[in-house]
Scaffold this active site. Sequence first.
Site, short mmCIF file in Angstrom:
data_model
loop_
_atom_site.label_atom_id
_atom_site.label_comp_id
_atom_site.label_asym_id
_atom_site.label_seq_id
_atom_site.Cartn_x
_atom_site.Cartn_y
_atom_site.Cartn_z
N ASP A 298 -102.39 -4.59 -5.87
CA ASP A 298 -103.21 -5.76 -6.23
C ASP A 298 -104.23 -5.38 -7.31
O ASP A 298 -104.55 -6.17 -8.20
CB ASP A 298 -104.02 -6.27 -5.03
N SER B 167 -97.51 3.94 0.99
CA SER B 167 -98.17 3.60 -0.27
C SER B 167 -97.82 2.17 -0.66
O SER B 167 -97.48 1.34 0.20
CB SER B 167 -97.74 4.60 -1.35
N ARG C 214 -96.49 -1.69 13.06
CA ARG C 214 -97.65 -1.73 12.18
C ARG C 214 -98.85 -2.23 13.00
O ARG C 214 -98.78 -3.31 13.59
CB ARG C 214 -97.40 -2.71 11.01
N GLU D 195 -101.56 -3.61 12.24
CA GLU D 195 -102.14 -4.88 11.81
C GLU D 195 -101.22 -6.07 12.09
O GLU D 195 -101.62 -7.21 11.92
CB GLU D 195 -102.51 -4.82 10.31
N GLY E 45 -94.55 -3.69 -1.19
CA GLY E 45 -95.40 -4.82 -1.57
C GLY E 45 -94.73 -6.15 -1.22
O GLY E 45 -95.38 -7.17 -1.16
N ASP F 50 -93.54 -7.63 1.60
CA ASP F 50 -93.39 -7.70 3.05
C ASP F 50 -93.57 -9.16 3.47
O ASP F 50 -94.67 -9.65 3.46
CB ASP F 50 -94.36 -6.77 3.78
N GLU G 206 -103.24 -16.66 -2.77
CA GLU G 206 -102.49 -15.42 -3.03
C GLU G 206 -101.09 -15.69 -3.58
O GLU G 206 -100.50 -14.85 -4.24
CB GLU G 206 -102.38 -14.58 -1.76
O1 LIG Z 1 -102.70 -8.95 -1.10
C1 LIG Z 1 -102.67 -7.83 -0.27
C2 LIG Z 1 -101.27 -7.58 0.23
O2 LIG Z 1 -100.92 -8.67 1.09
C3 LIG Z 1 -99.62 -8.62 1.68
O3 LIG Z 1 -99.40 -7.48 2.44
C4 LIG Z 1 -100.44 -7.04 3.29
O4 LIG Z 1 -100.35 -7.63 4.56
C5 LIG Z 1 -99.27 -7.19 5.39
C6 LIG Z 1 -99.38 -7.88 6.72
O5 LIG Z 1 -100.62 -7.78 7.29
C7 LIG Z 1 -99.32 -5.68 5.57
O6 LIG Z 1 -98.29 -5.23 6.39
C8 LIG Z 1 -99.16 -5.08 4.18
O7 LIG Z 1 -99.10 -3.69 4.25
C9 LIG Z 1 -100.35 -5.52 3.37
O8 LIG Z 1 -100.27 -4.95 2.10
C10 LIG Z 1 -98.61 -8.61 0.56
O9 LIG Z 1 -97.30 -8.65 1.05
C11 LIG Z 1 -98.82 -7.36 -0.31
O10 LIG Z 1 -97.90 -7.38 -1.38
C12 LIG Z 1 -100.24 -7.39 -0.89
O11 LIG Z 1 -100.49 -6.18 -1.54
#
Ligand SMILES: OC[C@H]1O[C@H](O[C@H]2O[C@H](CO)[C@@H](O)[C@H](O)[C@H]2O)[C@H](O)[C@@H](O)[C@@H]1O
Length: 563
Positions: free
Chosen positions: A153, A199, A263, A265, A296, A298, A493
């Site tokens: 990001d 990462s 995970r 979270e 990225g 997910d 987003e």
């Molecule tokens: O904008 C931040 C990120 O948001 C999404 O992914 C994030 O949330 C996921 C679920 O909580 C988590 O598993 C993931 O590791 C986080 O990065 C998005 O899919 C990402 O691309 C983005 O960087």
Amino acid sequence: LPPPCDSEIYCYGDVLKQVQMAKLFDDDKYFVDMKLKSAPDIILTAFHNLTHGDPNSVPPAVLRDFLHKYFEEPGKEFEPWSPPDWHDKPQFLTGIADAELRSWAEKLHHLWKSLGRKISSDALAHPEQYSQIFTPHPFVVPGGRFRELYYWDSYWVINGLLLSEMTDTARGMILNFIHLIDRYGFIPNGARVYYERRSQPPFLSLMVESYYQTTNDKDFLRTALPALEQEYLFWMQNRSVAVEVNGIKHVLNRFDVQVGLPRPESYSDDVELAEGLTEEAAERLWKELHSGAESGWDFSSRWFVDGLGNNNGSLRDTRTSLLIPTDLNALLCRNERTLAHFYRTLGNEPEATRYDKAASARQEAIEAVLWDEERGVWLDYSLVTNTSHPAFYPTNLAPIWAGCYSQPSMGQKAVHYLQTSGGLEFPNGVPTSLVDSGQQWDYPNAWPPLQHILIQGLSSLPSQEARELGFDLAQRWIRTNWLAYVKYEAMFEKYDVNGDGKPGGGGEYEVQLGFGWTNGVALQLLSQYGDRLTSGSSGNGFTSCLSISVSVALLCSAQTLFL
Ligand SMILES: OC[C@H]1O[C@H](O[C@H]2O[C@H](CO)[C@@H](O)[C@H](O)[C@H]2O)[C@H](O)[C@@H](O)[C@@H]1O
């Protein structure tokens, strides 16, 4: 396989399991973002005493009291901070011809103040009480549930900050990533302990490139290079794979995280998804979900691989590590070129030549393994079937953006592919895929980084037609972002390609507002095409409608679409 991190509260163990499976909060990320009020061993002992050794029998009300006593609500780990390098009226605003868009860009420029964060010194003194990883410099967060520094990001955030003339904040963010490389040997997904074994797409060298292009600061290049070198090594030593095509071995990269638990979270989602699987299959699924998060994307149908090795199935069939992604390899090619350029700038020719060679080898590998001559585009490659996955993703054109191809005709063919792919059929952006899987990195969602990569790629081509297409996509994207801002006074987003100014959806959490990379991409497009972009779609009456008033504008937009 190891847990996501070594914390028995944030990454594995009974406290995590009981709290998350009791679903006390709407979002599992809430609990793992809470600060501990006491040392972890005190909390673990208290939990053991509470459960009398049988953690499965704790009623939700008791868990709630326990949380109240020992945990603080998320977001308390910051000190008040406003970026000192923020100032009114950065230069780029003057290049935006449309008055509505100019005033909107000014509001986006203001948003950096509300998204800026500085971690409190207590998090440095007592790291064991926080899941937030301390980084020494203030930074910009994506927003909403994303209360921490994110890796990929930040590339678009930093590009936006540089346009906003906030070079100190941008520099501090890059220094934070260097700090993370010094500590972990690579950059975690985000600055939380539960992200520390995976990462995200490696964009640090491009962040440094953007910073250098703005400041010409060679000393900073010198400071950053050892960390960039270390990160590159991480990807080559831990995420590379050899593929043989026509008797020649090529080395390419993939996302491949070695973590075998849910995970933290999204704990309850991951546990429920694995229900009925053997222990071994569950561990494998979790490893692949972590790898999906590393990409990225997910999550996405892009990573689904069924039992026959076909690109089919559902989230449970996520097999990210079995694919060689076009975008990751295009990005690494760009990393190699950028590192060669940095070394050359600093007068280190032997190192520059080493990276030139790495980039050439990568380009050859991309052409041998990922280029599909028949379709005229690059495609993800399956390590199961040793064939390409033909589905449409904007990232199929990532090698154009990276400048990582040998024949100009490849660029022309890829544009033709795009024009006939079905991906351009939507007035509000290019969808992530054409598959409506319910996952957030699929149709009908369109994401800012993917629009930007596609538009930049098209605008780098010599053909006027390709560059006009780039502009057309920029116009569609800006219009979508702007209409949503008019409706909700917010930046999202992701957006839905069906519906003017409609936020995206799907996946495991509610669409988030803020929003770091969305603002960065919008500012970049407004800067790049400011003389031509309009707040309405050209020639159909939007511009005049929108200048009247917001509610009339919405009527106008509905009417124009209807007509
Ligand atoms: O904008 C931040 C990120 O948001 C999404 O992914 C994030 O949330 C996921 C679920 O909580 C988590 O598993 C993931 O590791 C986080 O990065 C998005 O899919 C990402 O691309 C983005 O960087």
